[in-house]
Enzyme design. Structure first.
Site, PDB file in Angstrom:
ATOM      1  N   ASP A 242       5.276  31.151 -17.787  1.00 50.86           N
ATOM      2  CA  ASP A 242       3.927  31.452 -18.273  1.00 50.86           C
ATOM      3  C   ASP A 242       3.928  32.004 -19.694  1.00 50.86           C
ATOM      4  O   ASP A 242       2.905  32.004 -20.368  1.00 50.86           O
ATOM      5  CB  ASP A 242       3.244  32.452 -17.336  1.00 50.86           C
ATOM      6  CG  ASP A 242       2.919  31.765 -16.032  1.00 50.86           C
ATOM      7  OD1 ASP A 242       3.835  31.634 -15.194  1.00 50.86           O
ATOM      8  OD2 ASP A 242       1.781  31.313 -15.870  1.00 50.86           O
ATOM      9  N   ASN A 252       7.620  34.524 -15.519  1.00 43.78           N
ATOM     10  CA  ASN A 252       7.241  33.460 -14.571  1.00 43.78           C
ATOM     11  C   ASN A 252       6.853  34.112 -13.250  1.00 43.78           C
ATOM     12  O   ASN A 252       6.919  35.340 -13.102  1.00 43.78           O
ATOM     13  CB  ASN A 252       8.381  32.457 -14.394  1.00 43.78           C
ATOM     14  CG  ASN A 252       7.933  31.190 -13.674  1.00 43.78           C
ATOM     15  OD1 ASN A 252       6.875  30.636 -13.994  1.00 43.78           O
ATOM     16  ND2 ASN A 252       8.685  30.729 -12.693  1.00 43.78           N
TER      17      ASN A 252
HETATM   18  O1  MRU Z   1      -0.068  32.084 -10.655  1.00 48.88           O
HETATM   19  P1  MRU Z   1       0.216  30.659 -11.041  1.00 48.88           P
HETATM   20  O2  MRU Z   1       0.245  29.740  -9.871  1.00 48.88           O
HETATM   21  O3  MRU Z   1      -0.705  30.184 -12.139  1.00 48.88           O
HETATM   22  O4  MRU Z   1       1.682  30.717 -11.631  1.00 48.88           O
HETATM   23  C1  MRU Z   1       2.262  29.535 -12.092  1.00 48.88           C
HETATM   24  C2  MRU Z   1       3.666  29.718 -12.521  1.00 48.88           C
HETATM   25  O5  MRU Z   1       4.230  30.790 -12.447  1.00 48.88           O
HETATM   26  C3  MRU Z   1       4.333  28.522 -13.116  1.00 48.88           C
HETATM   27  O6  MRU Z   1       5.708  28.552 -12.869  1.00 48.88           O
HETATM   28  C4  MRU Z   1       4.113  28.538 -14.644  1.00 48.88           C
HETATM   29  O7  MRU Z   1       2.748  28.660 -14.932  1.00 48.88           O
HETATM   30  C5  MRU Z   1       4.658  27.342 -15.290  1.00 48.88           C
HETATM   31  S1  MRU Z   1       3.621  25.960 -14.982  1.00 48.88           S
HETATM   32  C6  MRU Z   1       4.212  24.580 -15.707  1.00 48.88           C
END
Ligand code: MRU
Length: 362
Positions: A242, A252
């Site tokens: 993220d 992440n």
């Molecule tokens: O809370 P989320 O589902 O939005 O978290 C998503 C993640 O942690 C993913 O690994 C990250 O956004 C990478 S997406 C290509």
């Protein structure tokens, strides 16, 4: 990606009216594929906050289209700045959200109010298309890693956490893009899918999309990764992110750090796949400087699933009088990351590695 032979992106402009936004409602997967229509900024903000759309690159694109809906409602500078701030506040950790809004504002601030709607849609479409191209390139650069892991007579086992597949982006995915490429190239591979409590993005989303593509996979409890690595069952880990700092620290989904520790202890390569839109060039220390989203305790105390009679139900798994905490992300220090896979190629998780690939940032 294709579902039942039909090509989908995760977000698109409705071709019938040319302005409303269509998304796949990810809170309904894997039980049903439901397309939702967004017609105003409040609905777009709700979609991001409630995680109907989620994953760093996708929430960036969703925020960009949310701003399109906002300027359609009111194209004045005052309203545009206010609505961008409201969208930016929906989720704090993924930097793509702020990056996309900043890019939209930079373009729109220099545009007369009368032209803002047209320019906003143009810019949001560019953001979406560039995301697809970047992820497609990540797939190519990551494929080599999987090919290198091939041993005669043995399938390649990849472990991934959360969902960094096409559902988390506009298309292709980040961590899963090399996996789709490898599968399409005929590599014999299998994916260990961390269930990813509390929201189960692995069990619900990653397993679903790998299954639609035909990729062999097994869902495991989050705590199983270390055991699998100790027994030689994981050839490499690939996760998404993220936010990556300029020094290569990786934020992440919660639990990623523990996988990196286990990988380090067992000599398993730990790779992180990301488009450059996920790099926060202003931040050096991920643990201290990246804001970590704190989500509702109910996501920890309760679990949602489908009962044997086909109903979707939420049940409580913790005592009613127990408190719960829900930090949604963690930070893996760069020293535990084998390397980064970006649209420009692979590099060391360090300031030197990132600046080597992105010299314009030096
Ligand atoms: O809370 P989320 O589902 O939005 O978290 C998503 C993640 O942690 C993913 O690994 C990250 O956004 C990478 S997406 C290509």
């Amino acid at each position: 990606m294709r579902i039942g032979g039909v090509a989908y992106r995760t977000i698109w402009v409705d071709p019938d009216d040319g302005w409303s936004i269509r998304i796949i409602d990810q809170t309904k997967l894997p039980w049903s594929l439901e397309i939702v229509r967004l017609t105003d900024m409040a609905q777009a903000a709700h979609a991001i906050r409630s995680m109907q759309v989620r994953g760093a690159p996708l929430i960036g694109a969703a925020a960009a289209y949310g701003l399109c809906l906002a300027v359609r409602q009111d194209a004045s500078s005052e309203a545009m700045e206010r609505d961008a701030a409201l969208l930016a506040a929906t989720r704090p950790t993924a930097i793509n959200l702020r990056w996309a809004l900043e890019r939209m504002l930079t373009r729109l601030r220099n545009t007369p109010a009368a032209d803002r709607v047209r320019i906003a849609y143009e810019e949001a479409a560019a953001i979406a298309d560039e995301d697809v191209a970047q992820n497609e390139a990540i797939g190519r650069h990551g494929l080599k890693l999987i090919e290198q892991a091939v041993k005669p007579g043995r399938r390649v086992n990849v472990l991934t956490h959360c969902n960094a597949g096409w559902l988390a982006t506009v298309d292709w995915g980040t961590a899963l893009a090399p996996i789709y490429r490898a599968y399409d190239a005929g590599v014999d591979l299998h994916v260990w899918v961390d269930e990813t409590r509390p929201r189960n993005q692995g069990a619900a989303l990653t397993a679903w999309e790998l299954g639609r593509h035909g990729v062999a996979h097994t869902v495991v409890a989050d705590n199983a990764g270390g055991h699998l690595m100790q027994h030689g069952e994981v050839d490499l880990v690939i996760v998404g992110t993220d936010r990556v700092t300029r020094t290569g620290d990786v934020a992440n989904k919660i639990g990623t750090y523990l996988k990196a520790l286990a990988a380090h202890d067992n000599g398993v390569p730990f790779w992180v796949a990301l488009p450059s839109t996920t790099i926060d060039w202003a931040v050096s220390d991920g643990v201290d400087e990246i804001p970590i989203e704190q989500r509702s305790a109910a996501e920890v105390t309760d679990v949602t699933g489908r009962t044997t009679d086909g109903k979707i139900a939420t049940v409580r798994v913790a005592p009613v009088d127990s408190a719960a905490a829900n930090p949604a992300f963690d930070v893996t220090p760069a020293r535990l990351v084998t390397g980064l896979i970006t649209e420009r190629g692979r590099c060391e998780a360090s300031a030197r590695g990132l600046h080597g690939l992105f010299p314009e940032r030096s």
